[in-house]
Design a protein around this motif. Sequence first.
Motif, PDB file in Angstrom:
ATOM      1  N   GLU A  61       0.830  -1.204   0.000  1.00 33.56           N
ATOM      2  CA  GLU A  61       0.000   0.000   0.000  1.00 33.56           C
ATOM      3  C   GLU A  61       0.868   1.259   0.000  1.00 33.56           C
ATOM      4  OE1 GLU A  61      -3.907  -0.305   2.442  1.00 33.56           O
ATOM      5  OE2 GLU A  61      -2.394  -1.516   3.488  1.00 33.56           O
ATOM      6  N   ASP A 120       2.343   1.723  -3.401  1.00 36.32           N
ATOM      7  CA  ASP A 120       1.307   2.157  -4.348  1.00 36.32           C
ATOM      8  C   ASP A 120       1.063   3.667  -4.253  1.00 36.32           C
ATOM      9  OD1 ASP A 120       0.980  -0.406  -5.301  1.00 36.32           O
ATOM     10  OD2 ASP A 120      -0.892  -0.784  -4.197  1.00 36.32           O
ATOM     11  N   THR A 131       0.094   6.658   8.790  1.00 31.73           N
ATOM     12  CA  THR A 131      -0.739   6.647   7.601  1.00 31.73           C
ATOM     13  C   THR A 131      -2.028   7.425   7.853  1.00 31.73           C
ATOM     14  OG1 THR A 131      -1.782   4.562   8.297  1.00 31.73           O
ATOM     15  CG2 THR A 131       0.112   4.406   6.793  1.00 31.73           C
ATOM     16  N   ARG A 169      -5.888   7.340   6.374  1.00 35.41           N
ATOM     17  CA  ARG A 169      -6.805   6.532   5.565  1.00 35.41           C
ATOM     18  C   ARG A 169      -8.153   7.223   5.448  1.00 35.41           C
ATOM     19  NH1 ARG A 169      -5.388   1.079   4.634  1.00 35.41           N
ATOM     20  NH2 ARG A 169      -3.564   0.414   5.809  1.00 35.41           N
ATOM     21  N   ARG A 199      -8.617   3.197   2.645  1.00 32.97           N
ATOM     22  CA  ARG A 199      -7.405   3.185   1.808  1.00 32.97           C
ATOM     23  C   ARG A 199      -6.439   4.279   2.262  1.00 32.97           C
ATOM     24  NH1 ARG A 199      -7.218   6.501  -3.487  1.00 32.97           N
ATOM     25  NH2 ARG A 199      -8.725   8.110  -2.982  1.00 32.97           N
TER      26      ARG A 199
END
Length: 181
Positions: free
Chosen positions: A19, A22, A61, A63, A67
């Motif tokens: 992830e 990406d 992160t 999200r 995602r």
Amino acid sequence: MDPEFQRHDAKSAKGIISELVDVYAKVYDVPPYIGDEFFSVDSFRTRLETAFDTKGFETVTARLDGRIVGYVHGATLPADKPWWISLDDRRPAGLIDLAGAEGIFWLRELMVLPELQNQGLGRQIHDTVIAGRTESVTTLTCIVDNQPAHDAYLRWGYTIMGQIKHAEESPLYDAMYLPSS
């Protein structure tokens, strides 16, 4: 919708490496990075995997709807890091000692998906990671020609120490630090 922030140490970051890569691939899929081997996905993945072994590694992160839409990763700055040493006397004297005492956080990467940039998410991710760190000063390097990021870091209070290159093939970076508040 507000983003959900999550902290990851090296072990849990390894579990979401696909992830993370990406997001990198989408953020760096623009000129002047396209076709530059230094910014290739494979090169980034190798740098990220190497970073996992750095003392104090952490990623935060953000999200939305499950995602990852942005993240930061960094670690405790090693006092013997070549780019750091190359700054020599351009580093404030107190920072040299602080690095020796493992008191500087090295913000290695901060990225937000293109469709969510310029909405304050990068600043939220930045502030979230710093708020959870024990180090009293943050340092980073920013590509000299990346004007939006460069301007943001200066607005956020960073001071430029000097210019460096991470590797022969890398672009020129401004090394910056954020004084403790």
